[in-house]
Design an enzyme around this catalytic site. Structure first.
Site, PDB file in Angstrom:
ATOM      1  N   SER A 221       0.736  -1.068   0.066  1.00  8.94           N
ATOM      2  CA  SER A 221      -0.058  -0.061  -0.224  1.00  8.94           C
ATOM      3  C   SER A 221       0.837   1.136   0.072  1.00  8.94           C
ATOM      4  CB  SER A 221      -0.811  -0.034   1.253  1.00  8.94           C
ATOM      5  OG  SER A 221      -0.321   0.388   2.368  1.00  8.94           O
ATOM      6  N   ASP A 222       0.417   2.051  -0.519  1.00  8.81           N
ATOM      7  CA  ASP A 222       1.075   3.621  -0.246  1.00  8.81           C
ATOM      8  C   ASP A 222       0.779   3.772   1.243  1.00  8.81           C
ATOM      9  OD1 ASP A 222       2.357   6.051  -0.711  1.00  8.81           O
ATOM     10  OD2 ASP A 222       0.943   6.680  -2.062  1.00  8.81           O
ATOM     11  N   TRP A 223       1.407   4.879   1.707  1.00  8.90           N
ATOM     12  CA  TRP A 223       1.609   4.845   3.256  1.00  8.90           C
ATOM     13  C   TRP A 223       0.308   5.244   3.623  1.00  8.90           C
ATOM     14  CZ3 TRP A 223       4.996   2.273   1.357  1.00  8.90           C
ATOM     15  CH2 TRP A 223       6.383   1.832   2.154  1.00  8.90           C
TER      16      TRP A 223
END
Length: 795
Positions: A221-223
């Site tokens: 995932s993106d953060w």
């Protein structure tokens, strides 16, 4: 490998599995000692490998931005850069580099435009494939991002992209498809939604990514982009950062209740174990990376920066003769932008400015003419002394009341405390330094941060204020916090004891304490009118004038989109005034994305430098003097006016949707469809020699062209092949890029260049899959999307 993975999986209970599918820290994947699995640090990486921390004491090589690299149209150069990236990753103990950024330049207003390669899916795809192949050849994972349609920053956490399947397949998904074909071990999914479903749970992760493409790596995932516990049953394999909030204990409960099948968790763990084997984190040593000395790294970055610089106009003034006396002007001549803002930021050990680079080879008179710095500049190291050590730099202290928890010697005026564990234990953070004025006059001295801040000068409180952020994106709050300053009259050589104290902010869930802290100054300077007049006077007396203009961190960065395409401040006015007194005016444009150039036909030369990395000055000197070819070709269309841009909008509607109503007509495709001429077309770029193309022939999907260098020096040309289809029954662009190849030719010589055109170039997406319309296409070969002298039919 599969047998080993199943053996290890069988040793894990449910909590053990769940530990592996969430990060163990801000930039760290979890390990398991019982399995022999090491923790695996990862790092942002589009323009250099920062490592786990933002810390000037552990510097990184600053590479040219995505636009600069793509402007080289040179996958072989990216193979060299990939080796350097792998070296930097191994040096910093990093297993995965979070890059390249392969979203498209859908609109020139996109704030992260500079970080992405191109407006064209084919150019983007081939550069991405080269990046992935070269980095992973050395045992370090690449991570193409952000899957998918994360092409602008406005409301980036919530925006819902509405694009039809053909548009997604042919444009926005294609660079990811080629990256998977190149063997990518990790892909990052995006914050945005597509058709109402957030990308961390979107069906596009299953099909085509893990389905027909066969991606067997890790989807990270993106953060903070994981939005739900139940989403763990979907396509994202690794939730970052850690420790987990929505996964972990909540996910264990969901599995035990039967709300999420344990088989879905098992599949994620298999992918993570496969990844660990590939990067050498499981019962083994990572693959040794290539060795680069500092000098070798600098040489490569210098060469890459020159290769990406695009000469869009030249009346013969360039290259400059060795004895030319120049007036070097513009706000970016001494204070340039080496890189774009946001997570692509790295801290290099050294930089070369245009002033430093050109002073080394030419006679230079310098004054900026225009200053953009309403903001403070992080205090230069040579002006401050750490009172603890007596050496150049600052003292950073972590305080709990009157107790000093820790003291650090720091060597930068701009500090980024990102997930800082010591800060989490402290009630306040303090910077102390002794500032020495190197010129008499009124100095601005101040602080940039958020929260309760105090500035003391010689023991007296000069500022005491609670500073708040007025923006909406947390990246801006961290990287570009508001500033406060006071004016002090200082004599040359006078010293001032400076103390900056900031209350520690609350920890952010999942991120910890995050704080940007700047101790900044502005040196005494002329009045605005005096400075402007001095620049014009210097230009009038010089053999040639070089004006370096550009954007600021407040204009081009992750976290927000642009609102216009103008150069900030009085830069346009300065260029016009200089050109009026010196016909040999050369303008260097230091921006990561297009800006309006209203004076472009009134100057002798225009060179686009992009954000060229740490060796900017040296590379610029090479190009302006002819020691190196300006090797770049435009990877994105450069508009004359914002009003001409056919696809511009980056703002979602009231329902939160951003509708890609233009479909497949993005970039030069939209310009051609609308029959509007830009300032400079896609693929355009000049060099220092002349060329002739001839003898186009086609066999199957292979084309050959004779390229002759008709000039008096060696040069590099980029052959570009486009397809078109008259009277097609399928909606198509007027032309679309099918392939390209660079060639270096000696003066007076000819080379036969082969262009292999992939089958996909002839295909279009339908409801039932890829299809080819029967009949002939027209092949166009030339040096830009509008300079295509050779044509042939191709079936």
């Amino acid at each position: 490998m599969d047998d080993r993975i199943e053996e290890l999986l069988a040793k894990l209970d449910l909590p053990g599995k769940l530990r592996l599918i969430s990060g163990s820290g801000m930039f760290r994947m979890a390990g398991d000692p019982a399995l022999g699995l090491a923790e695996m640090p990862v790092s942002d990486g589009p323009s250099g490998v920062r490592g786990e921390h933002w810390d000037e004491r552990d510097p990184s090589v600053s590479l040219p931005s995505g636009t600069a690299v793509a402007a080289s149209w040179d996958p072989e150069l990216l193979a060299e850069i990939g080796a350097l990236i792998a070296h930097e990753a191994r040096r910093k103990g990093v297993y995965a580099v979070l890059g390249p950024t392969i979203n498209l330049h859908r609109s020139p207003l996109g704030g992260r435009h500079f970080e992405c390669f191109s407006e064209d899916p084919v150019l983007t795809a081939e550069m991405s494939a080269a990046y992935v192949t070269s980095v992973q050849a050395h045992g370090v994972s690449a991570c193409p991002k952000h899957y998918v349609a994360n092409d602008s920053e406005t409301d980036r956490f919530t925006v819902d992209i509405q694009a039809d399947d053909r548009t997604l397949r042919e444009l926005y998904l294609y660079p990811f498809e080629r990256s998977v074909q190149a063997g990518a071990w990790m892909v990052m999914d995006a914050y945005n939604s597509v058709h109402g479903v957030t990308m961390t749970e979107n069906r596009l992760l299953d099909e085509p990514l893990k389905g027909s493409w066969g991606f067997d790596g890790v989807v990270v995932s993106d953060w903070t982009a994981v939005r739900s516990t139940a989403g763990a049953a979907k396509g994202t394999d690794l939730a970052m950062p850690g420790p987990p909030m929505l996964w972990g204990a909540p996910l264990e409960e969901a599995v035990r209740k039967g709300e999420v099948p344990e088989s879905a968790i098992d599949e994620k763990v298999r992918r993570i174990l496969r990844f660990a084997i590939r990067v050498g984190a499981l019962d083994g040593e990572p693959t040794p990376a290539p060795e680069f000395s500092d000098a070798q790294a600098q040489e490569l970055v210098r060469r890459a920066a020159a290769a990406g610089m695009v000469l869009v106009r030249n009346d013969g003034v360039l290259p400059l003769a060795p004895r030319t006396e120049i007036a070097l002007l513009g706000p970016h001549a001494a204070l340039p932008r080496f890189m774009g803002g946001g997570s692509a930021t790295v801290i290099p050990a050294h930089t070369t400015t245009p002033l430093e680079g050109l002073e080394a080879v030419l006679s230079v008179t310098h004054t900026p003419g225009v200053r953009l710095a309403e903001k403070l500049v992080p205090v230069p190291l040579e002006l401050v002394t750490d009172p603890e050590t007596g050496t150049p730099g600052l003292s950073l202290r972590y305080l709990d009341g009157d107790t000093v928890l820790d003291t650090q010697h720091r060597t930068a005026g701009n500090l980024m405390l990102f997930g800082d564990k010591k800060a989490a234990e402290a009630g306040a953070i303090e910077i102390r330094a002794r500032l020495r004025a190197d010129v008499a006059g009124d100095w601005q001295i101040g602080v940039g941060t958020l929260g309760e801040a105090r500035l003391e000068l010689d023991g007296e409180t000069a500022i005491s204020e609670t500073i708040t952020f007025e923006g909406t994106d947390p990246v801006g709050a961290i990287l570009y916090p508001p500033q406060r300053s006071v004016t002090r009259a200082l004599a040359d050589g006078q010293e001032v004891e400076v103390r900056v104290t900031v209350a520690t902010p609350p920890a952010i869930p999942g991120l910890g304490v995050v704080l940007g802290l700047t101790f900044g100054v502005t040196r005494p300077q002329r009045s605005e009118e005096e400075e402007f007049a001095a620049a014009v006077d210097a230009a009038r007396k010089a053999d040639a004038a070089v004006v370096v203009v550009g954007t600021t961190e407040q204009i081009e960065s992750e976290g927000f989109d642009r609102t216009d395409l103008r150069l900030p401040g009085r830069q346009d006015e300065l260029v016009a005034a200089v050109a009026a007194v010196n016909p040999r005016t050369i303008v260097v444009v230091n921006s990561g994305a297009p800006v309006e150039l209203p004076w472009r036909d009134d100057v002798a030369a225009v060179l686009l430098s992009w954000f060229p990395g740490q060796e900017f000055g040296a590379a610029l000197a090479d190009v302006l003097t002819g020691a190196a070819e300006p090797g770049g070709r435009l990877p994105t269309t450069w508009p004359a006016r914002i009003d001409d841009v056919p696809v511009l909008n980056t703002t979602p509607d009231n329902a939160g949707a951003l509708r890609y109503t233009e479909g497949i007509h993005v970039g030069y495709r939209a310009w051609l469809k609308n029959e509007v001429a830009p300032a400079y077309p896609f693929g355009h770029g000049l060099g220092y020699t002349t060329w002739e193309l001839s003898d186009l022939s086609v066999t199957g999907r292979t084309a050959t062209v004779t390229v002759t260098n008709t000039g008096d020096r060696a040069g590099r040309q980029v052959l570009q092949a486009y397809l078109s289809r008259e009277d097609s029954e399928v909606e198509r662009p007027v032309r679309w890029l099918a392939g390209f190849r660079g060639v270096t030719v000696e003066p007076g010589a000819s080379e036969t260049v082969t262009l292999e055109l992939p089958a996909r170039a002839f295909e279009h997406w339908t409801e039932t899959g890829w299809a080819v319309e029967p009949g002939a296409f027209t092949l166009h070969v030339g040096t830009s999307v509008t300079e295509l002298p050779l044509t042939a039919d191709i079936a």
